[in-house]
Structure formats: C-alpha cells, structure tokens
Design an enzyme around this catalytic site. Structure first.
Site, PDB file in Angstrom:
ATOM      1  N   ASP A  38       0.819  -1.212   0.000  1.00 62.49           N
ATOM      2  CA  ASP A  38       0.000   0.000   0.000  1.00 62.49           C
ATOM      3  C   ASP A  38       0.852   1.261   0.000  1.00 62.49           C
ATOM      4  O   ASP A  38       0.533   2.239  -0.694  1.00 62.49           O
ATOM      5  CB  ASP A  38      -0.938   0.005   1.203  1.00 62.49           C
ATOM      6  CG  ASP A  38      -2.190  -0.828   0.950  1.00 62.49           C
ATOM      7  OD1 ASP A  38      -2.152  -1.698   0.053  1.00 62.49           O
ATOM      8  OD2 ASP A  38      -3.208  -0.613   1.644  1.00 62.49           O
ATOM      9  N   ASN A  44      -4.733  -2.271  -4.614  1.00 62.14           N
ATOM     10  CA  ASN A  44      -5.937  -2.465  -3.805  1.00 62.14           C
ATOM     11  C   ASN A  44      -5.847  -1.627  -2.541  1.00 62.14           C
ATOM     12  O   ASN A  44      -6.343  -2.021  -1.482  1.00 62.14           O
ATOM     13  CB  ASN A  44      -6.113  -3.949  -3.450  1.00 62.14           C
ATOM     14  CG  ASN A  44      -7.528  -4.276  -3.010  1.00 62.14           C
ATOM     15  OD1 ASN A  44      -8.455  -3.486  -3.199  1.00 62.14           O
ATOM     16  ND2 ASN A  44      -7.707  -5.441  -2.412  1.00 62.14           N
ATOM     17  N   ASP A  83     -11.168  -2.962  11.778  1.00 67.18           N
ATOM     18  CA  ASP A  83     -10.134  -3.850  11.239  1.00 67.18           C
ATOM     19  C   ASP A  83      -9.668  -4.851  12.294  1.00 67.18           C
ATOM     20  O   ASP A  83      -9.596  -6.056  12.046  1.00 67.18           O
ATOM     21  CB  ASP A  83      -8.941  -3.043  10.726  1.00 67.18           C
ATOM     22  CG  ASP A  83      -9.247  -2.346   9.407  1.00 67.18           C
ATOM     23  OD1 ASP A  83     -10.200  -2.763   8.720  1.00 67.18           O
ATOM     24  OD2 ASP A  83      -8.550  -1.377   9.073  1.00 67.18           O
ATOM     25  N   GLU A 105     -11.162  -5.229   1.439  1.00 64.99           N
ATOM     26  CA  GLU A 105     -10.425  -5.935   0.391  1.00 64.99           C
ATOM     27  C   GLU A 105     -11.207  -7.120  -0.158  1.00 64.99           C
ATOM     28  O   GLU A 105     -11.024  -7.525  -1.302  1.00 64.99           O
ATOM     29  CB  GLU A 105      -9.078  -6.401   0.930  1.00 64.99           C
ATOM     30  CG  GLU A 105      -8.022  -5.310   1.042  1.00 64.99           C
ATOM     31  CD  GLU A 105      -8.145  -4.447   2.275  1.00 64.99           C
ATOM     32  OE1 GLU A 105      -7.197  -3.710   2.579  1.00 64.99           O
ATOM     33  OE2 GLU A 105      -9.193  -4.472   2.947  1.00 64.99           O
ATOM     34  N   HIS A 118      -4.940  -9.347   3.260  1.00 66.73           N
ATOM     35  CA  HIS A 118      -3.881  -9.514   4.254  1.00 66.73           C
ATOM     36  C   HIS A 118      -4.428  -9.882   5.626  1.00 66.73           C
ATOM     37  O   HIS A 118      -3.849 -10.708   6.332  1.00 66.73           O
ATOM     38  CB  HIS A 118      -3.051  -8.230   4.339  1.00 66.73           C
ATOM     39  CG  HIS A 118      -3.854  -6.981   4.610  1.00 66.73           C
ATOM     40  ND1 HIS A 118      -3.524  -6.081   5.582  1.00 66.73           N
ATOM     41  CD2 HIS A 118      -4.992  -6.492   4.040  1.00 66.73           C
ATOM     42  CE1 HIS A 118      -4.399  -5.087   5.593  1.00 66.73           C
ATOM     43  NE2 HIS A 118      -5.296  -5.323   4.666  1.00 66.73           N
ATOM     44  N   ARG A 119      -5.530  -9.283   6.017  1.00 73.24           N
ATOM     45  CA  ARG A 119      -6.049  -9.530   7.365  1.00 73.24           C
ATOM     46  C   ARG A 119      -6.638 -10.936   7.508  1.00 73.24           C
ATOM     47  O   ARG A 119      -6.579 -11.531   8.579  1.00 73.24           O
ATOM     48  CB  ARG A 119      -7.059  -8.460   7.760  1.00 73.24           C
ATOM     49  CG  ARG A 119      -6.461  -7.063   7.740  1.00 73.24           C
ATOM     50  CD  ARG A 119      -7.090  -6.109   8.706  1.00 73.24           C
ATOM     51  NE  ARG A 119      -6.535  -4.773   8.525  1.00 73.24           N
ATOM     52  CZ  ARG A 119      -5.368  -4.363   8.998  1.00 73.24           C
ATOM     53  NH1 ARG A 119      -4.610  -5.203   9.688  1.00 73.24           N
ATOM     54  NH2 ARG A 119      -4.943  -3.130   8.784  1.00 73.24           N
ATOM     55  N   LYS A 167       0.628  -6.369   1.909  1.00 71.72           N
ATOM     56  CA  LYS A 167      -0.130  -5.121   1.885  1.00 71.72           C
ATOM     57  C   LYS A 167       0.190  -4.252   3.092  1.00 71.72           C
ATOM     58  O   LYS A 167       0.247  -3.021   2.975  1.00 71.72           O
ATOM     59  CB  LYS A 167      -1.623  -5.440   1.832  1.00 71.72           C
ATOM     60  CG  LYS A 167      -2.543  -4.231   1.720  1.00 71.72           C
ATOM     61  CD  LYS A 167      -3.986  -4.679   1.590  1.00 71.72           C
ATOM     62  CE  LYS A 167      -4.939  -3.509   1.548  1.00 71.72           C
ATOM     63  NZ  LYS A 167      -4.784  -2.670   0.356  1.00 71.72           N
TER      64      LYS A 167
END
Length: 671
Positions: free
Chosen positions: A52, A94, A328, A356, A401-402, A434
């Site tokens: 990012d 993204n 998040d 995402e 990623h999460r 990311k």
C-alpha cells in the site's frame, strides 16, 4: 516475505518473546500524502514498507514530488499545493488508503488548476464503492467521470479545464459506509480555502470514528486546525495551507498489534508476548482492541510504545461487542472466539463487506472449514467456540492480508485426547505484503510448535545425485527451512584443514564438529566469520567431507546441530542418512537412484562449464569408490529408508523431479 503458493503452519502450543511492529498503514499513507501536498521537505521516520505504501510512493513520484532515501529515513519534498504535472495515470493496486484521498486531492487540484488524472487499481479495487466520495466532489464542482461501473473506480478526475468550485455551501458526505470518504475530503479541502472556510457535514452515523481522529491529529501536525462539532460537522479555516513539520515519526500499526495481542491471550502461558512500536499512548483507534482482549481474559500491561500480553482466563471469555470503533482489529476477535467459553457476537461491522473482500462472508466461510458454527448477517457475525476436534483446513485468503494474519492464529488449536492439534494451510501468504510483509517470519520467531509436529521432507542419495539442487528447490516452493547436511561435513573438513587436524583423527574432528561456528545467511555460508561458500563446493572439499563423515564420533557431534534445523514452518533436509538416522519420522522420504553414468555425466558438464578440466572415466571411477565407501560404512550407511520413495532422476529435469516430489508431499498432507 513468503511468496509461496501456500504456507503450512504446524500445530502450535506456546508463544512468547519480542515483536517489533511495522509502521501503521493508516498513518503512513496519510503522512505521505500530507508531505506530498505540503511546502518544504518532510523527514518521515519508521515508514511502513508495504504494497500500500509503495503504490502511494509511486503515485507521488509520478505527480512530481521529490523522494529521497537517507538510510531508514524518507525525505519527501512536497508540491506546496501546486500541480507539477497535470495529466497522469495512477495505478493504486488495492490500497483504499491511497485511492480515496488521492481521488479527492487530485479532483480539487485538477478543477482549480486545470488538470486531468486517471486512477485505477486491481479488479477488487474496482468493486469497492467510492460513489459517496464522488458525489461529494461533484457537489463541490469537481468534474469526475466514471471509467467503468458508476460509483466505483476506475475514475477520471478533472478534464483539463479550470472550474470554479462551490466552497460556500457545506459539502455533504455519507459516513455510514467508510470513514475514508470523510478522511479524503478533510485531506483535500484545505487546498481550496483561499476564498473562505470550507465545511463538511456528515450524513448518517459516522463509522470508524477513531480513524477520523488520526486524520485530524495529522492535519494539525501539518498546520491545519480543523474546527468540529462532534463527528457531524467539520470546518477547514480560510487560508489553510499545509506546512511541513520538518520531521515526523510513524508509530507501529495497532491493527497489526491485534494479532500478537491475541497471540499472548491464547498462548502466552510461560512468558508474555512483548509488542514494541505501539503502546497505550497510541493515536490509533485500534489500540482499543486491548480493551476487547482484556474483556476476553487477556492480561495486558503497557506504556508508551510497548505492550506485554499473557494468557489470563482460559478458555477465553465470550463477549458481545459493538465493533464500530475497531473495524479492522475486530477481525482478530472472530478467531479468538474459537477459544471462548460461549458464543461471541461482533456487531456493527457492515464496513467489513466493502473492504479488500467481503470480510463477513469470507470469515464465516473459513471458520466453518475449521469446524466452527458461524452465523452471519448484514452487519454482524456470531461464532460458536470450537469444542470438538479441529479440522485441518486450507484457508483461502481472498488476496486480503487480514484474512491471512487472523486465521494463522487457528494453528493454536488444542490437544485432543493427548494428540497434537491440526495444521493450518494459508493460501497465497504473500498477501500480507499489503501491510506486514514479514508477518509470518515474525510469528515463527515467537511461537513453539507441538513436539515433533514440524513437517520434515528428506532427500537422500549418493554423491552427485542432485539431492542438493532438488532439496533447495523444494524448500523454496514450500517456504521451508533448508538443511544441507553435506555442508556441515564439508565445513568440518575445512575447519580441520584450517586447524591442521588430520582427517583420520576421529576424536579431534569430533571436538571441532561439536563447536563448529557455522552460520548460514541466504545463499552464503560462514565459518568463524569467514565466507566459505565457494571453498565449500570444491571437489577437493567434497572428497575430504566423505572421509570426515565415516567417523561415528563426528556424526554424533553433528547430530544435535542437524536436529536444530527443524523449525516452523518446516524443513527440507538433504544428505545420505537424513531419512534413516536424523529424521526417521519424516513425513516424506525421497531417495535418489540416478545411475553412476548419469551422475558422472552431470558432474563432468558442471566442471567443464566452470572452466575446470575433467576426465569422464575418472569421475565415474571416483563416484563408484565413494558409493561403495558410503554404502558399506559401519555407521549410517547411504541406503534408502524402508518407507522412502525411490526416484530415479537419471532422465528427469529438476522441474520434473520437483513436481513428482510435491505430488508425493500433497498426498501425505491432511488438507
């Protein structure tokens, strides 16, 4: 960063140690844009290095900002609110923290200074809504054209002409879809306050309020004092102008801290997990994840820039929580819920569906693979604790990623009837790039696998059979550690040569091997600080190693060193007795059976390519002598294990051999 197709996590049982977090994504990209818009040069310290931030840096570079690295510090020379280039195409991957604010900033600059910019991203970015921000910009008088589906990227902002902007009336924006729309306007509108103040009014309840607090604090650092009425009305004063603070530090990412806070709560039994880079003084809203973890039973201590977390209540305590303030980090609670004493319900998380990926649907799908019962709704998810046997699951990460980082915590599934839990496979582990490229490496440094559960693949065979090349490629494809056992014997031989020790002096050689100061760094090998990579591969060194390896005392001295290479996530070990002596319980044992003639031909071509004169018949003779000596030695003779897979690679390419071995490997894994 792991770039493999998948990454297998063995069952894990404990955690403890020190973790240093990367910089916050939310802060990093805000700081970069503010520095890029400001007059002067800003020194940015501790900037996150991730996908990012890289797309934001690429965009700033294309727009004409000056970027200079000075060690760990990035110096950003800003535009001073003036376009240096007026017609540029930007690809933003993204990264919502790049797409939304750049859209707003470039829209007002293009309209007021006569520019035209196109902004696009990956396919998923083109599915993430931006229509509410676009509508707000059009209220202002900015030309914004949809280049695809209306309300979604890609977009064109500006049309090359000058446009008078309507800054007298408040700009209205919805707040219940994404706080990034309001952040984007707050970052962009100081650029058009020359004629008077500019007001923003929020329609509906603003979600993710702590992220707006981050934006306001950073605006103040760059000279913009925003007047506000709660979270409903924000006024940018007339004459606002970005001024560099000179130097700014990016604190560690609080969202990333959530995984290690959870790690301590789940598995910090013997010692705490210490997290450095973010503390209880953090300006990030996700630091309030600490409160949620404590509510579930975690023991947390902390101060400026640090946290320490250990297991408290066990099982964890179930909870029902409004997660609007930690959208998040709340994803981590969904996995912690598997270890709770009752159902956990996370409410007010509608924003998960426009991230995402659709994170509510994705999380429900993947938790069910583990055996969990999950209920999902438009803005909530409820997870029942997983009381029965956990399933070995192959986790789809959706390029998110999460999802990858959260679900890695499922590898701490408990023992069942005294047997270790199930492994977890993370598909596409590189998606963590990311925000946290080294996440898995960091995780493996502070976790302890279940005893003898780290998977091992052995590749044995005679001299010049290609086992080293095959093992190296298998380790690369699987993301595993590599043990070249032959290198240990060669290093012992070189150490003996340096010390003047006879290769027939078994006792002296064993003493040398027991205190071998050997270090592997990437493709280089160091002995007592000296780079021995090239001498290690000499034919003469191989011959000496063969003489050294016949001594039982030397083999015993190196045994424990070889076992120490068995670390998460797994190991590929090559040698002559890896599957028979060192790792007899290996998940897969491969024994290469290429003919002497084929091996001699390969060795001959290898030597000729290096400019070394060689005699093919002599090489064949030498190999036969080595084979006989290795196969008939009294200790650990070079023979296949009873359960080894025999692979005649005489006529196979390396790729053919790799494909065959990976096929065997997949048959032995539980996914």
């Amino acid at each position: 960063m792991y770039t493999t197709e998948f990454l297998d996590l063995p069952p894990l049982v404990r955690a403890g140690g020190r973790v240093r977090l990367p910089g916050s994504k939310s802060i990093s990209n805000r700081v970069l844009l503010l520095a890029g818009l400001a007059a002067g040069t800003t020194e940015v310290h501790d900037l996150l290095d991730s996908d990012d931030t890289r797309v934001m840096l690429d965009a700033l570079r294309l727009l004409g900002c000056g970027l200079q690295r000075d060690g760990e510090v990035l110096k950003v020379t800003g535009l001073g609110g003036q376009l240096a280039r007026k017609d540029t195409q930007l690809f933003l991957g993204n990264a919502g923290t790049a797409m939304r604010p750049l859209t707003a900033a470039l829209a007002v600059l293009a309209a007021s200074q006569g520019g035209q910019f196109q902004l696009s991203g990956v396919a998923r970015m083109h599915e993430r809504p931006i229509g509410d921000l676009v509508q707000a910009l059009r209220q202002l008088g900015c030309p914004v054209a949809d280049l695809g589906q209306p309300g979604f990227p890609p977009l064109q902002v500006g049309d090359g002409a000058l446009h008078a902007l309507n800054t007298a009336a408040p700009i209205r924006v919805r707040g219940d879809v994404s706080s990034q729309f309001l952040t984007a306007l707050l970052l962009a509108l100081p650029l058009v306050t020359a004629q008077g103040p500019v007001a923003i009014e929020v329609d509906g309840e603003l979600i993710s309020k702590p992220y707006i607090d981050i934006t306001l604090r950073l605006l103040a650092r760059f000279g913009i004092a925003v007047e506000r009425e709660g979270y409903q009305r924000f006024v940018l004063p007339q004459g606002s102008a970005y001024r560099t603070p000179g130097r700014i530090h990016v604190e560690g990412d609080a969202s990333s801290a959530s995984y290690f806070i959870a790690l301590g709560a789940i598995a910090g039994t013997d010692q705490p997990v210490r997290i450095e880079g973010v503390g209880l003084d953090s300006i990030q809203g996700d630091i309030r994840f600490v409160e949620a973890a404590q509510a579930m039973g975690a023991q947390v201590m902390g101060g400026p820039g640090w946290l320490e977390v250990q297991r408290g209540a066990w099982p964890l305590k179930a909870l029902t929580l409004d997660c609007n303030h930690i959208p998040d980090a709340a994803m981590t609670l969904a996995v912690m819920a598997l270890y709770a004493d009752g159902p956990t319900r996370l409410n007010n998380i509608a924003s998960w569906r426009v991230k995402e990926t659709d994170r509510i649907a994705a999380m429900a799908t993947e938790l069910r693979k583990l055996g969990a019962t999950v209920t999902e709704g438009p803005d909530f998810i409820e997870i029942q604790p997983l009381a029965g046997p956990w399933q070995a699951a192959s986790i789809h990460t959706y390029d998110d990623h999460r999802m990858a980082m959260c679900l890695s915590l499922a590898a701490f599934n408990p023992l069942v009837a005294g047997e270790p839990g199930a492994p977890v496979r993370i598909l596409d582990p590189k998606c963590v790039g990311k925000t946290f490229p080294d996440y898995f490496e960091t995780l493996f440094e502070v976790v302890t696998p279940a005893a003898n559960q780290v998977p091992v693949l052995t590749v044995d065979g005679p001299t010049a059979s290609g086992k080293g090349t095959l093992a190296s490629e298998l380790a690369r494809r699987l993301g595993f550690h590599l043990l070249d056992s032959g290198a240990l014997y060669r290093a012992t031989a070189l150490a003996a040569q340096d010390a003047g020790v006879s290769l027939d002096d078994e006792a002296a050689l064993a003493e040398l091997a027991g205190r071998l100061a050997l270090r592997f760094e990437g493709q280089r090998v160091y002995l007592a600080g000296r780079d021995i990579t090239d001498p290690l591969r000499l034919e003469s060194t191989g011959g000496m190693a063969s003489r050294v390896s016949v001594h039982p005392a030397v083999r015993q001295a190196l045994h424990q060193l070889q076992l120490s290479f068995r670390r998460a996530p797994g190991l590929v070990a090559d040698g002559r007795d890896m599957g028979t002596v060192i790792f007899p319980g290996a998940s897969l044992k491969v024994f290469l059976t290429a003919s002497v003639e084929q091996r001699a031909e390969r060795r001959y071509k290898q030597l000729i390519s290096k400019g070394v004169s060689a005699n093919l018949p002599q090489i064949q003779s030498d190999l036969r002598l080595r084979d006989e000596r290795d196969a008939n030695r009294s200790v650990a003779p070079c023979r296949p294990a009873e359960d080894a897979m025999l692979l005649d690679n005489s006529a196979l390419s390396i790729e053919d051999s790799v494909v065959q071995c990976l096929g065997w490997w997949r048959q032995r894994r539980p996914f």
